[in-house]
Design a protein around this motif. Structure first.
Motif, short mmCIF file in Angstrom:
data_model
loop_
_atom_site.label_atom_id
_atom_site.label_comp_id
_atom_site.label_asym_id
_atom_site.label_seq_id
_atom_site.Cartn_x
_atom_site.Cartn_y
_atom_site.Cartn_z
N THR B 265 33.26 10.70 -68.38
CA THR B 265 33.91 11.42 -67.27
C THR B 265 35.25 10.76 -66.95
O THR B 265 35.58 9.70 -67.48
N ASP B 266 36.01 11.37 -66.02
CA ASP B 266 37.26 10.76 -65.55
C ASP B 266 37.01 9.37 -64.97
O ASP B 266 37.86 8.49 -65.03
N LEU B 267 35.82 9.21 -64.39
CA LEU B 267 35.46 7.92 -63.79
C LEU B 267 35.44 6.81 -64.85
O LEU B 267 35.90 5.69 -64.61
N ASP B 268 34.91 7.15 -65.99
CA ASP B 268 34.87 6.24 -67.14
C ASP B 268 36.29 5.73 -67.42
O ASP B 268 36.56 4.51 -67.45
N THR B 269 37.21 6.66 -67.57
CA THR B 269 38.62 6.31 -67.84
C THR B 269 39.21 5.50 -66.69
O THR B 269 39.88 4.49 -66.91
N ALA B 270 38.97 5.96 -65.47
CA ALA B 270 39.58 5.32 -64.30
C ALA B 270 39.11 3.87 -64.16
O ALA B 270 39.91 2.97 -63.88
N ILE B 271 37.82 3.63 -64.36
CA ILE B 271 37.29 2.27 -64.20
C ILE B 271 37.83 1.35 -65.30
O ILE B 271 38.21 0.21 -65.03
N LEU B 272 37.90 1.86 -66.52
CA LEU B 272 38.42 1.04 -67.62
C LEU B 272 39.90 0.70 -67.40
O LEU B 272 40.35 -0.41 -67.66
N LYS B 273 40.64 1.68 -66.86
CA LYS B 273 42.05 1.41 -66.56
C LYS B 273 42.17 0.36 -65.46
O LYS B 273 43.06 -0.52 -65.51
N ALA B 274 41.31 0.45 -64.47
CA ALA B 274 41.33 -0.53 -63.38
C ALA B 274 41.02 -1.93 -63.93
O ALA B 274 41.65 -2.92 -63.56
N ALA B 275 40.06 -1.98 -64.85
CA ALA B 275 39.70 -3.26 -65.47
C ALA B 275 40.90 -3.87 -66.17
O ALA B 275 41.15 -5.08 -66.11
N LYS B 276 41.64 -3.01 -66.84
CA LYS B 276 42.85 -3.45 -67.55
C LYS B 276 43.88 -4.04 -66.58
O LYS B 276 44.50 -5.07 -66.85
N VAL B 277 44.02 -3.36 -65.44
CA VAL B 277 44.95 -3.85 -64.41
C VAL B 277 44.55 -5.27 -63.97
O VAL B 277 45.39 -6.16 -63.86
N PHE B 278 43.25 -5.46 -63.76
CA PHE B 278 42.78 -6.79 -63.35
C PHE B 278 43.02 -7.82 -64.44
O PHE B 278 43.42 -8.95 -64.17
N GLU B 279 42.77 -7.43 -65.69
CA GLU B 279 42.99 -8.37 -66.81
C GLU B 279 44.46 -8.77 -66.90
O GLU B 279 44.77 -9.95 -67.10
N GLU B 280 45.33 -7.79 -66.72
CA GLU B 280 46.76 -8.09 -66.79
C GLU B 280 47.19 -9.05 -65.68
O GLU B 280 48.16 -9.78 -65.82
N MET B 281 46.42 -9.05 -64.58
CA MET B 281 46.75 -9.98 -63.48
C MET B 281 46.04 -11.32 -63.65
O MET B 281 46.10 -12.17 -62.75
N GLY B 282 45.32 -11.48 -64.75
CA GLY B 282 44.73 -12.79 -65.02
C GLY B 282 43.26 -12.94 -64.73
O GLY B 282 42.72 -14.06 -64.76
N ALA B 283 42.57 -11.82 -64.45
CA ALA B 283 41.12 -11.90 -64.24
C ALA B 283 40.41 -11.79 -65.59
O ALA B 283 40.97 -11.25 -66.55
N ARG B 284 39.19 -12.33 -65.67
CA ARG B 284 38.39 -12.13 -66.88
C ARG B 284 37.39 -11.02 -66.58
O ARG B 284 36.63 -11.10 -65.61
N VAL B 285 37.43 -9.96 -67.36
CA VAL B 285 36.55 -8.83 -67.08
C VAL B 285 35.57 -8.61 -68.24
O VAL B 285 35.98 -8.45 -69.38
N ASP B 286 34.28 -8.61 -67.92
CA ASP B 286 33.23 -8.37 -68.92
C ASP B 286 32.56 -7.03 -68.66
O ASP B 286 32.45 -6.59 -67.50
#
Lengths: 113, 470
Positions: B265-286
């Motif tokens: 769903t769009d939610l799938d895409t939205a959450i993965l994009k959000a995860a990417k934003v966090f990773e780019e800011m230096g978080a580790r996302v699993d």
């Protein structure tokens, strides 16, 4: 369309079904008046709801302590003293009552004469 | 810009700098309410005297800003109905602790907002005073039960707002209305004077235009209350201090992505994009795999939580709503509408002799499994990511006839809510065709409000989804 569950259950669940007379009995316990039409509708709703709830019966909870309180508080006590900021005047206590009589609430008779 | 569009933060700052007066702020607000309230059905009652109370509050922390209050908080200034005809016209003789604290900090209750009657629902369609419409697109639902407060924020018909949540009732409407909503840890904000729904999970909390606004309001709502034995005597920090810490080095886990209600769903895409934003800011996302047994390193699927929540909530409702007998206040029990009857009676059944062990005790045992699962996960992760609800707002009328409508909408937050954890929903996607939003739910362990605010503020700053934060 949302899914209630992403599981395939091992065994088909035995449904808990509600009849209108079950509903009437519960309505009596809960002191809720229901019409015939409502009783039918509620019976169908309860059956549907319990079908989902009954999936809990396949979870292994052997030896698991039930959680009633989540933050770990136990036996919270306070001083047994009068808190004057929380005392209503008789007028305040009665002001939302629909049936009051000479400073009292009127209640229905519960005992047979 | 009309002053009703201001955030809590900006309104306070500008009032204190005397850039405008309370009279000007409240005038813009009242004009907007006069124009739009009848379209959306947000306020059940309004305090016409609000502005006259605000002037004297300029030197307080909240400087006399207006807040919209869900109609299940007892207020002496305005009637309190919980959107049920049972309490039509009820004038509480005392104030809830949460509203009292917010008033003491210098806010003014401008009005009471519509909700699902007794907070039973996730649509605001079960209100006896008619449904609220989603200001983002009035053909759609605002969510619920705090739908009126979320809609008031979305339509700029208030500066700040508060609601209450047992599982989703702040975050799901915040998500559907494209605003920010924070559900505090159970026991962080007093329940005293909030019309009781499910006592073991009820959590009052802020709904705002930005993460910062929620942090400001939470700082003035939270704390120990001697009138609510389930609040804890823990110090209340200034939550705004957490907002600038950033997410560098934070450990985050994404949950429930393999659930069929999210996958593809769009939610799938939205959450993965959000995860990417966090990773780019230096978080580790699993990515945390979902399991059926909650074994270490997995997230226990939310499916069983529907059953647990249904039993716990209905049982507590049946007990709490037993007090409405029409003697001391309110109408008699024949006035309850369908949804309340449904929940009271099902709870009466699950607590009755011969069934309490089968349903209530078992539900509380499965609740323990969720608790253990989150304890395990939060020993590794600072925050967990998901959504408060599986998708966009649904069209008006969608809740009719489904006894489990709310449980399906709230299934993604039921596990964490049942164990008392905190979470915040921030806008993370907008469908340009419908103008409807998705929310990112950032969940924390109990008492970790600062961590979720830290992550939410960083996300809000790094993205463009929140128009008020620009």
């Amino acid at each position: 369309m949302l899914h209630y569950s992403n599981f395939r259950y091992n065994e088909p669940m035995k449904d808990t079904t509600f009849t209108t007379s079950d509903v009437r009995k519960i309505a009596g316990l809960a002191n809720i008046p229901v019409t015939d039409e409502e009783a039918q509708d509620l019976a169908e709703g309860f059956t549907k709801t319990l079908k989902v709830v009954d999936t809990l019966s396949e979870v292994d909870v052997t030896g698991v302590t039930p959680t009633n309180q989540v933050t770990g508080l136990e036996n919270v006590f306070r001083e047994d003293e009068i808190d004057k900021t929380r005392i209503f005047t008789q007028e305040e206590a009665l002001k939302n009552g629909k049936r009051v009589h000479k400073g009292f609430f009127v209640v229905d008779q519960v005992l047979e004469q | 810009m009309k002053l009703n569009h201001l955030t809590v933060k900006d309104a306070i700052t500008k009032l204190k700098k005397k850039e405008f007066s309370h009279a000007e702020l409240y005038k813009d607000l009242h004009d907007a309410i006069a124009e739009k309230n009848s379209l959306y059905n947000i306020y059940l009652s309004l305090d016409a005297e609000a502005v006259s109370k605000a002037d004297a509050l300029l030197d307080t922390p909240l400087a006399g800003i207006p807040i919209a209050v869900k109609d299940n908080f007892l207020t002496t200034v305005l009637p309190t109905t919980a959107s049920s005809f049972v309490l039509k016209g009820f004038r509480p003789p005392f104030d809830s602790t949460a509203t009292k604290k917010l008033q003491k900090a210098g806010s003014v209750v401008i009005g009471k907002t519509n909700m699902d009657a007794w907070a039973h629902g996730s649509s605001t369609e079960t209100s006896d005073f008619g449904p609220t419409k989603n200001p983002r697109n009035p053909e759609y639902l605002p969510g619920g039960s705090s739908g009126g407060s979320a809609a008031a924020i979305a339509a700029n018909l208030t500066i700040g707002a508060i609601g209450s949540e047992t599982a989703g009732s702040i975050r799901q409407p915040a998500s559907w209305c494209g605003v920010v909503g924070l559900k505090p840890t159970y026991g962080r904000v007093s329940r005293y004077g909030v019309i009781a729904m499910a006592s073991s999970t009820d959590s009052p909390g802020p709904i705002g235009k930005t993460v910062e606004d929620c942090a400001i309001m939470l700082t003035h709502m939270a704390g120990h209350d001697r009138y609510d034995g389930t609040t804890l005597p823990r110090p209340v920090p200034d939550y705004t201090k957490a907002l600038t810490k950033g997410v560098k080095g934070m450990k985050m886990g994404i949950c429930y992505m393999d659930h069929p209600n999210i996958k593809g769903t769009d939610l799938d895409t939205a959450i993965l994009k959000a995860a990417k934003v966090f990773e780019e800011m230096g978080a580790r996302v699993d990515m945390i795999p979902m399991s059926r047994d909650g074994k270490k390193g997995t997230i226990l699927a939310p499916d069983y939580a529907i059953g647990v929540y249904t039993v716990v909530q209905r049982s507590e409702v049946s007990s709490n709503l037993a007090r409405y007998d029409g003697v001391r206040y309110g109408a008699d029990r024949s006035v309850f509408a369908h949804e309340a009857k449904n929940r009271i009676m099902l709870g009466t059944f699950t607590l009755s002799k011969g069934y309490a062990d089968k349903y209530y005790v078992r539900a509380q045992q499965v609740r323990s499994l969720y608790r253990k699962n989150f304890e395990d996960l939060f020993s590794t992760y600072d925050v967990l990511l998901s959504s408060p609800t599986p998708g966009y707002a649904l069209p008006s009328g969608a809740s009719n006839g489904d006894p489990l409508f709310g449980e399906l909408q709230d299934m993604l937050v039921e596990p964490s809510s049942l164990v008392g954890n905190t979470g915040i929903s921030v806008p993370c996607w907008r469908n340009p065709e419908t103008n409807l939003f998705l929310g990112l739910n950032i969940m924390g362990d109990q008492w970790q409000e600062e961590k979720i605010l830290q992550a939410a503020a960083a996300y809000e700053q790094a993205t463009d989804w929140n128009e008020w934060a620009k």
